[in-house]
Design a protein around this motif. Structure first.
Motif, PDB file in Angstrom:
ATOM      1  N   VAL A   6      66.678  30.590  -9.787  1.00  0.00           N
ATOM      2  CA  VAL A   6      65.827  29.614  -9.109  1.00  0.00           C
ATOM      3  C   VAL A   6      64.826  29.057 -10.112  1.00  0.00           C
ATOM      4  O   VAL A   6      64.112  29.805 -10.775  1.00  0.00           O
ATOM      5  CB  VAL A   6      65.085  30.266  -7.917  1.00  0.00           C
ATOM      6  CG1 VAL A   6      64.072  29.304  -7.313  1.00  0.00           C
ATOM      7  CG2 VAL A   6      66.079  30.743  -6.876  1.00  0.00           C
ATOM      8  N   GLN A  22      61.260  25.869  -5.880  1.00  0.00           N
ATOM      9  CA  GLN A  22      61.551  25.874  -4.449  1.00  0.00           C
ATOM     10  C   GLN A  22      60.383  25.248  -3.705  1.00  0.00           C
ATOM     11  O   GLN A  22      59.230  25.495  -4.043  1.00  0.00           O
ATOM     12  CB  GLN A  22      61.781  27.296  -3.943  1.00  0.00           C
ATOM     13  CG  GLN A  22      62.195  27.360  -2.486  1.00  0.00           C
ATOM     14  CD  GLN A  22      62.854  28.674  -2.152  1.00  0.00           C
ATOM     15  OE1 GLN A  22      64.047  28.804  -2.313  1.00  0.00           O
ATOM     16  NE2 GLN A  22      62.078  29.630  -1.676  1.00  0.00           N
ATOM     17  N   GLN A  57      66.751  32.556   0.836  1.00  0.00           N
ATOM     18  CA  GLN A  57      67.468  33.328  -0.178  1.00  0.00           C
ATOM     19  C   GLN A  57      68.722  33.962   0.421  1.00  0.00           C
ATOM     20  O   GLN A  57      69.788  33.953  -0.205  1.00  0.00           O
ATOM     21  CB  GLN A  57      66.564  34.417  -0.754  1.00  0.00           C
ATOM     22  CG  GLN A  57      67.271  35.332  -1.735  1.00  0.00           C
ATOM     23  CD  GLN A  57      66.327  36.327  -2.355  1.00  0.00           C
ATOM     24  OE1 GLN A  57      65.823  36.085  -3.434  1.00  0.00           O
ATOM     25  NE2 GLN A  57      66.086  37.435  -1.671  1.00  0.00           N
ATOM     26  N   GLU A  58      68.624  34.497   1.629  1.00  0.00           N
ATOM     27  CA  GLU A  58      69.796  35.088   2.278  1.00  0.00           C
ATOM     28  C   GLU A  58      70.888  34.036   2.478  1.00  0.00           C
ATOM     29  O   GLU A  58      72.071  34.299   2.243  1.00  0.00           O
ATOM     30  CB  GLU A  58      69.411  35.714   3.618  1.00  0.00           C
ATOM     31  CG  GLU A  58      68.611  36.989   3.473  1.00  0.00           C
ATOM     32  CD  GLU A  58      68.279  37.619   4.815  1.00  0.00           C
ATOM     33  OE1 GLU A  58      69.141  37.615   5.710  1.00  0.00           O
ATOM     34  OE2 GLU A  58      67.152  38.116   4.969  1.00  0.00           O
ATOM     35  N   ALA A 107      61.018  32.138   3.064  1.00  0.00           N
ATOM     36  CA  ALA A 107      61.639  32.040   1.736  1.00  0.00           C
ATOM     37  C   ALA A 107      62.741  33.091   1.591  1.00  0.00           C
ATOM     38  O   ALA A 107      63.778  32.822   0.975  1.00  0.00           O
ATOM     39  CB  ALA A 107      60.590  32.205   0.638  1.00  0.00           C
ATOM     40  N   ASP A 108      62.539  34.267   2.178  1.00  0.00           N
ATOM     41  CA  ASP A 108      63.595  35.292   2.175  1.00  0.00           C
ATOM     42  C   ASP A 108      64.812  34.821   2.960  1.00  0.00           C
ATOM     43  O   ASP A 108      65.948  35.062   2.550  1.00  0.00           O
ATOM     44  CB  ASP A 108      63.092  36.604   2.783  1.00  0.00           C
ATOM     45  CG  ASP A 108      62.132  37.347   1.882  1.00  0.00           C
ATOM     46  OD1 ASP A 108      62.136  37.100   0.652  1.00  0.00           O
ATOM     47  OD2 ASP A 108      61.370  38.195   2.408  1.00  0.00           O
ATOM     48  N   THR A 114      65.786  23.838  -3.113  1.00  0.00           N
ATOM     49  CA  THR A 114      65.747  24.789  -4.223  1.00  0.00           C
ATOM     50  C   THR A 114      66.480  24.173  -5.405  1.00  0.00           C
ATOM     51  O   THR A 114      67.599  23.692  -5.249  1.00  0.00           O
ATOM     52  CB  THR A 114      66.435  26.126  -3.851  1.00  0.00           C
ATOM     53  OG1 THR A 114      65.831  26.672  -2.694  1.00  0.00           O
ATOM     54  CG2 THR A 114      66.325  27.124  -4.990  1.00  0.00           C
ATOM     55  N   ARG A 162      71.285  31.284   0.708  1.00  0.00           N
ATOM     56  CA  ARG A 162      71.769  30.904  -0.621  1.00  0.00           C
ATOM     57  C   ARG A 162      72.745  31.950  -1.164  1.00  0.00           C
ATOM     58  O   ARG A 162      73.809  31.613  -1.697  1.00  0.00           O
ATOM     59  CB  ARG A 162      70.574  30.718  -1.559  1.00  0.00           C
ATOM     60  CG  ARG A 162      70.901  30.205  -2.910  1.00  0.00           C
ATOM     61  CD  ARG A 162      69.651  29.843  -3.703  1.00  0.00           C
ATOM     62  NE  ARG A 162      68.726  30.946  -3.874  1.00  0.00           N
ATOM     63  CZ  ARG A 162      67.519  31.027  -3.286  1.00  0.00           C
ATOM     64  NH1 ARG A 162      67.095  30.096  -2.476  1.00  0.00           N
ATOM     65  NH2 ARG A 162      66.739  32.068  -3.518  1.00  0.00           N
ATOM     66  N   ILE A 163      72.418  33.217  -1.005  1.00  0.00           N
ATOM     67  CA  ILE A 163      73.295  34.289  -1.480  1.00  0.00           C
ATOM     68  C   ILE A 163      74.608  34.279  -0.707  1.00  0.00           C
ATOM     69  O   ILE A 163      75.687  34.437  -1.290  1.00  0.00           O
ATOM     70  CB  ILE A 163      72.583  35.650  -1.391  1.00  0.00           C
ATOM     71  CG1 ILE A 163      71.476  35.718  -2.446  1.00  0.00           C
ATOM     72  CG2 ILE A 163      73.564  36.808  -1.564  1.00  0.00           C
ATOM     73  CD1 ILE A 163      70.542  36.903  -2.304  1.00  0.00           C
ATOM     74  N   MET A 168      68.318  25.036  -8.737  1.00  0.00           N
ATOM     75  CA  MET A 168      68.973  26.177  -9.373  1.00  0.00           C
ATOM     76  C   MET A 168      69.429  25.778 -10.778  1.00  0.00           C
ATOM     77  O   MET A 168      69.891  24.655 -10.982  1.00  0.00           O
ATOM     78  CB  MET A 168      70.199  26.596  -8.565  1.00  0.00           C
ATOM     79  CG  MET A 168      69.911  26.969  -7.119  1.00  0.00           C
ATOM     80  SD  MET A 168      68.900  28.446  -6.939  1.00  0.00           S
ATOM     81  CE  MET A 168      69.973  29.692  -7.643  1.00  0.00           C
TER      82      MET A 168
END
Length: 131
Positions: free
Chosen positions: A53, A56, A30-31, A26-27, A103, A33-34, A105
């Protein structure tokens, strides 16, 4: 069009079974997505316009061992609504599909602490990545 993010598998990401822990994946998402937001979506002139979010889901298809090469995370846009959008991910080691994820958003106004409609600019960027 897809956004490609390459994520290193760090030794500390491994659990006692010797593969990437489910939470760590999940991290990784996120990386990715960022990275997508900073490269394509963020508008420096509107710092109060962000997204949060809402949901997810991850489907783990294969364990991710410690790899010397990064895993490839391909991110695309699955849906664009009036104030939300859905991202889709494929996590790969070469040709091997390791995981898929989505995800949801929601566009968010930081100053108002509330959901907001997507801007025309955001909608145009997101629509370029519909896959």
């Amino acid at each position: 069009m897809k956004h490609l993010f390459e994520c290193a598998v760090r030794f500390d990401d491994l659990d006692s079974y010797g593969h990437v822990n489910n939470v760590t994946l999940a991290d990784y998402l996120q990386e990715a997505r960022i990275d997508f937001v900073h490269r394509h979506l963020a508008d420096p002139s509107a710092p109060h316009e962000r997204a949060v979010v809402a949901h997810q889901a991850i489907e783990y298809l294969r364990a991710i061992p410690h790899l010397t090469a990064p895993v490839a995370i391909e991110l695309s846009v699955a849906r664009v609504g009036s104030s939300s959008y859905h991202l889709a991910y494929e996590v790969r080691d070469g040709e091997t599909l390791l995981a898929t994820a989505t995800t949801a958003m929601v566009a968010y106004d930081v100053d108002a602490a509330a959901a907001r409609p997507l801007t025309d600019r955001e909608r145009a960027v997101l629509e370029r990545f519909i896959g």
